[in-house]
Motif scaffolding. Structure first.
Motif, mmCIF file in Angstrom:
data_model
loop_
_atom_site.group_PDB
_atom_site.id
_atom_site.type_symbol
_atom_site.label_atom_id
_atom_site.label_comp_id
_atom_site.label_asym_id
_atom_site.label_seq_id
_atom_site.Cartn_x
_atom_site.Cartn_y
_atom_site.Cartn_z
ATOM 1 N N LYS A 34 8.471 20.131 51.557
ATOM 2 C CA LYS A 34 8.636 20.335 50.124
ATOM 3 C C LYS A 34 8.446 19.003 49.414
ATOM 4 N N PRO A 35 8.002 19.029 48.171
ATOM 5 C CA PRO A 35 7.823 17.786 47.433
ATOM 6 C C PRO A 35 9.159 17.049 47.291
ATOM 7 N N LEU A 36 9.107 15.731 47.296
ATOM 8 C CA LEU A 36 10.310 14.932 47.164
ATOM 9 C C LEU A 36 10.878 15.087 45.763
ATOM 10 N N SER A 37 12.123 15.491 45.669
ATOM 11 C CA SER A 37 12.758 15.721 44.380
ATOM 12 C C SER A 37 13.244 14.411 43.788
ATOM 13 N N PHE A 38 13.261 14.379 42.447
ATOM 14 C CA PHE A 38 13.849 13.239 41.750
ATOM 15 C C PHE A 38 15.302 13.073 42.151
ATOM 16 N N TYR A 39 15.936 14.203 42.519
ATOM 17 C CA TYR A 39 17.346 14.172 42.896
ATOM 18 C C TYR A 39 17.539 14.126 44.404
ATOM 19 N N ALA A 40 16.527 13.723 45.148
ATOM 20 C CA ALA A 40 16.692 13.548 46.586
ATOM 21 C C ALA A 40 17.760 12.494 46.835
ATOM 22 N N PRO A 41 18.472 12.589 47.977
ATOM 23 C CA PRO A 41 19.584 11.671 48.224
ATOM 24 C C PRO A 41 19.215 10.205 48.069
ATOM 25 N N GLU A 42 18.010 9.825 48.530
ATOM 26 C CA GLU A 42 17.648 8.412 48.463
ATOM 27 C C GLU A 42 17.475 7.932 47.032
ATOM 28 N N ASN A 43 17.249 8.875 46.105
ATOM 29 C CA ASN A 43 17.136 8.507 44.702
ATOM 30 C C ASN A 43 18.448 8.668 43.958
ATOM 31 N N THR A 44 19.265 9.620 44.398
ATOM 32 C CA THR A 44 20.512 9.911 43.692
ATOM 33 C C THR A 44 21.615 8.936 44.049
ATOM 34 N N TYR A 45 21.716 8.540 45.313
ATOM 35 C CA TYR A 45 22.877 7.800 45.773
ATOM 36 C C TYR A 45 22.648 6.301 45.858
ATOM 37 N N ASN A 46 21.574 5.826 45.244
ATOM 38 C CA ASN A 46 21.376 4.379 45.221
ATOM 39 C C ASN A 46 22.024 3.740 44.003
ATOM 40 N N GLU A 47 22.775 4.540 43.246
ATOM 41 C CA GLU A 47 23.557 4.039 42.127
ATOM 42 C C GLU A 47 24.979 4.583 42.235
ATOM 43 N N ALA A 48 25.909 3.822 41.727
ATOM 44 C CA ALA A 48 27.308 4.248 41.786
ATOM 45 C C ALA A 48 27.507 5.577 41.078
ATOM 46 N N SER A 49 26.779 5.821 39.991
ATOM 47 C CA SER A 49 26.932 7.068 39.249
ATOM 48 C C SER A 49 26.570 8.272 40.101
ATOM 49 N N GLY A 50 25.638 8.115 41.031
ATOM 50 C CA GLY A 50 25.285 9.219 41.919
ATOM 51 C C GLY A 50 26.417 9.576 42.850
ATOM 52 N N LEU A 51 27.132 8.573 43.354
ATOM 53 C CA LEU A 51 28.274 8.843 44.219
ATOM 54 C C LEU A 51 29.417 9.471 43.426
ATOM 55 N N TRP A 52 29.611 9.030 42.191
ATOM 56 C CA TRP A 52 30.630 9.680 41.368
ATOM 57 C C TRP A 52 30.288 11.138 41.136
ATOM 58 N N GLY A 53 28.999 11.477 41.103
ATOM 59 C CA GLY A 53 28.608 12.875 40.963
ATOM 60 C C GLY A 53 29.110 13.730 42.111
ATOM 61 N N ALA A 54 29.089 13.167 43.321
ATOM 62 C CA ALA A 54 29.625 13.899 44.467
ATOM 63 C C ALA A 54 31.123 14.118 44.306
ATOM 64 N N MET A 55 31.816 13.148 43.708
ATOM 65 C CA MET A 55 33.250 13.307 43.470
ATOM 66 C C MET A 55 33.516 14.386 42.421
ATOM 67 N N VAL A 56 32.626 14.494 41.440
ATOM 68 C CA VAL A 56 32.759 15.573 40.454
ATOM 69 C C VAL A 56 32.679 16.926 41.149
ATOM 70 N N ALA A 57 31.824 17.030 42.168
ATOM 71 C CA ALA A 57 31.738 18.287 42.923
ATOM 72 C C ALA A 57 33.052 18.596 43.620
ATOM 73 N N CYS A 58 33.707 17.574 44.150
ATOM 74 C CA CYS A 58 35.013 17.789 44.786
ATOM 75 C C CYS A 58 36.038 18.259 43.768
ATOM 76 N N GLU A 59 36.033 17.643 42.596
ATOM 77 C CA GLU A 59 36.977 18.026 41.543
ATOM 78 C C GLU A 59 36.731 19.459 41.089
ATOM 79 N N ARG A 60 35.479 19.817 40.960
ATOM 80 C CA ARG A 60 35.135 21.187 40.557
ATOM 81 C C ARG A 60 35.675 22.194 41.554
ATOM 82 N N ASN A 61 35.533 21.920 42.847
ATOM 83 C CA ASN A 61 35.975 22.880 43.851
ATOM 84 C C ASN A 61 37.488 23.039 43.866
ATOM 85 N N LEU A 62 38.231 21.997 43.504
ATOM 86 C CA LEU A 62 39.679 22.144 43.387
ATOM 87 C C LEU A 62 40.023 23.179 42.326
ATOM 88 N N ARG A 63 39.254 23.205 41.255
ATOM 89 C CA ARG A 63 39.518 24.139 40.159
ATOM 90 C C ARG A 63 39.379 25.583 40.622
#
Length: 613
Positions: A34-63
């Motif tokens: 499949k074509p490489l997505s703009f949101y592929a892990p190597e593009n998403t997690y090379n910034e701190a904001s990308g890792l915080w996005g994963a934490m938002v997913a954890c917070e959402r699941n608690l809800r």
């Protein structure tokens, strides 16, 4: 980060870390390029904001544990002494547990139970956290080491929280400490104490780096300390539990709310208990009792349908109740002269409080949690069916259970006649004509529980005077007379938890944790019995407590549909879903004793293989 971007991150996470524990089926489409997505892990997690996005997913699941129809938190209460499943018009709900709670049953449905939700969503939360743990050094834009460690500490918290719950719900489970980037079929169960000890290590590290002050909905240091206290208790390390709880209680960032506050603080007809549980007050900065919240607002992108707390925990009062004259007495419509549904909601009685919760635990008439206006008895409602206005002299009068001839006026006493904590379940619901419980932030951790956790740690150490002092901090806030040291045992602590934390605490999780401790320590319980680890699934405090306090499983009660309430000692642990075991073809996830598949178990792992770099 905008919510639309967060959604894309969620999708990336699901693709990047899919594993057998969180999938219900397999396919080979992942083999197709499949074509490489703009949101592929190597593009998403090379910034701190990308890792915080994963934490938002954890917070959402608690809800999601407390929102939507038939939320999972109900299953935690149903597998305890405070409530039973009250749906009586069909087979399938968790009532005949001996028959229905099996590894290959439907374990994730609003019509049955949500055991499977805890398994799969627990490992989803672990997955999201492990993405951060594994990729913590990918970003190049950290402002400081403290920022990097704050993110990692938050990931450790979310992973530890899921494992704390899983080890009390299911016992020994697979331990996964790194991101899974390709299909994996060789999981093995790890000893629960080994898992908890690793979680303790992570939380102790996180406590140093997670800030004390965070926006509501994010993880503050106090949440780390609260969870660490639970893990310390689960390990039987009571001095450490007292220490971690004391750091939170005495730290200065949190305090029990004892004075009126918030939008309702000037309403003289209410009290501090009412204020504490109003949606508009929960996330206020002045509410220092709140430690960890989930955020649920009407305008939240991708909201989950609200709390529905009135639908779940309020009786099905709009039907099945006659007047003493034999006429249908009630109506749950809102466009009638006596509108009761707007305030009390259209309940369906799914979470049916037991006599223990309705009556046995209320030992002080001054208790604000059981006071008129906060607590509702059925007799507080009135006959409001407009069809009997002018023809039945009971119209507008308070409900009655029996008539003068001693005939019960309720055709379904399980579903339609019980008391409930109005202050806790009442959530205004402007989006529905028949309110079910609208959107509200919700407590996950609250300082009142921290006091009760420390009280429990003192109990295990036989320091009953200090245990009583901590129970009384919560108890006297509700205007009750204090307990003496002689009053304290694990039962009085459980009673106080039931009074204070109904529809908040994961009751089954905590009851099983205490049962493990009785088995581990051999300490004699208030019932005169002692327990051991070897016979845990056959003889445990969990089962004895429920049989002692409930008025269903121990009396052969059956529903209107004909199903009998049953329970066995092995229900202290839930069954591992069969699909998780059967799909794990190159390893062995063990099944709990009492369920089919236990005979295939192998020795659990007792050491941890740390992730490779």
């Amino acid at each position: 980060m905008k919510l639309s971007i967060q959604k894309s991150i969620y999708k990336t996470l699901a693709l990047a870390t899919a594993g057998i524990l969180i999938s219900s089926s397999c396919s080979e489409d992942w083999l197709e390029p499949k074509p490489l997505s703009f949101y592929a892990p190597e593009n998403t997690y090379n910034e701190a904001s990308g890792l915080w996005g994963a934490m938002v997913a954890c917070e959402r699941n608690l809800r999601h544990e407390v929102t939507g129809d038939g939320p999972p938190i109900l299953t935690e209460h149903i597998f305890s002494e405070v409530a039973v499943e009250g749906t009586t018009d069909k087979s399938g709900p968790a009532q005949d547990l001996n028959l229905l709670i099996t590894p290959d049953a439907n374990l994730n449905s609003t019509n049955t139970n949500r055991i499977g939700w805890y398994w799969y969503e627990g490992f989803k939360g672990i997955k999201y956290a492990n993405v951060v743990v594994s990729r913590i050094d990918d970003p190049t834009d950290y402002e400081s080491e403290a920022e990097r460690n704050h993110i990692l500490g938050t990931a450790y918290f979310h992973r530890a929280m899921r494992y704390y719950r899983l080890t009390q719900q299911f016992g020994d489970v697979p331990l996964i400490l790194e991101e899974i980037t390709q299909p994996k079929l060789d999981f093995y169960s790890t000893d629960r104490e080994v898992i908890l000890r690793k979680m303790k290590e992570d939380l102790e590290w996180a406590e140093e780096w997670v800030p004390a002050e965070m926006d509501r909905g994010r993880v503050p240091k106090g949440a780390v300390q609260h969870l660490l206290t639970k893990v310390n208790l689960a390990l039987g390390e009571f001095d450490d539990a007292i220490a971690s709880a004391s750091r939170l209680i005495d730290g200065g960032n949190h305090a029990l709310m004892t004075e009126r506050f918030g939008a309702t603080g000037n309403d003289d007809s209410k009290n501090i208990i009412w204020d504490l549980h109003r949606p508009e007050n929960k996330s206020l900065n002045e509410n220092r009792e709140a430690i960890l919240m989930v955020m649920d607002r009407i305008d939240t992108d991708g909201n989950s349908g609200g709390m529905t707390s009135m639908r779940q925990g309020v009786p099905f009062w709009g039907n099945n109740i006659n007047t003493p004259n034999g006429n249908k007495g009630t109506s749950d419509k809102n466009n009638i002269a006596i509108d009761q549904v707007t305030e009390f909601g259209r309940g369906i009685g799914r979470l049916r409080g037991t006599w223990y919760h309705q009556s046995m635990i209320w030992d002080d008439d001054k208790d604000l949690r059981h006071a008129p206006g906060n607590w509702m008895d059925m007799e507080d409602l009135v006959y409001n069916n407009p069809g009997i206005n002018g023809s039945d002299n009971y119209y507008g009068q308070n409900l009655e259970f029996r008539n003068a001839d001693n005939i019960v006026l309720v055709s379904d006493t399980i579903r339609s006649w019980f008391s409930w904590p109005h202050y806790k379940l009442y959530i205004p619901d402007p989006q529905r004509t028949q309110p079910q419980g609208g959107h509200s932030d919700w407590y996950i951790f609250r300082l009142a529980e921290t006091y009760l956790l420390r009280a429990e740690a003192y109990y295990w150490k036989d320091d009953l005077a200090k245990a009583a002092a901590d129970v009384n901090a919560v108890r006297t806030r509700a205007k009750c007379d204090p307990y003496t040291a002689a009053d304290i045992n694990i039962g009085t602590i459980l009673d106080e938890r039931a009074r204070e934390l109904y529809y908040e605490e994961p009751r089954k999780t905590e009851l099983t944790r205490m049962s493990y401790l009785f088995a581990k320590t051999g300490k004699t319980a208030y019932n005169g019995k002692s327990y051991n680890e070897e016979s845990f699934s056959e003889n445990n405090f969990f089962y004895d407590r429920i049989m002692e306090k409930t008025d269903y499983y121990n009396k052969g009660v059956f529903t209107k549909h004909g199903d009998t309430y049953t329970m066995s000692p092995y229900h202290v642990l839930w069954p591992i879903p069969a699909n998780a075991i059967n799909s794990n073809t190159q390893g062995q996830i063990n099944q709990n004793k009492g369920y089919a598949g236990f005979e295939n178990n192998v020795p659990v792992l007792t050491t941890i293989e740390e992730p490779t770099e």
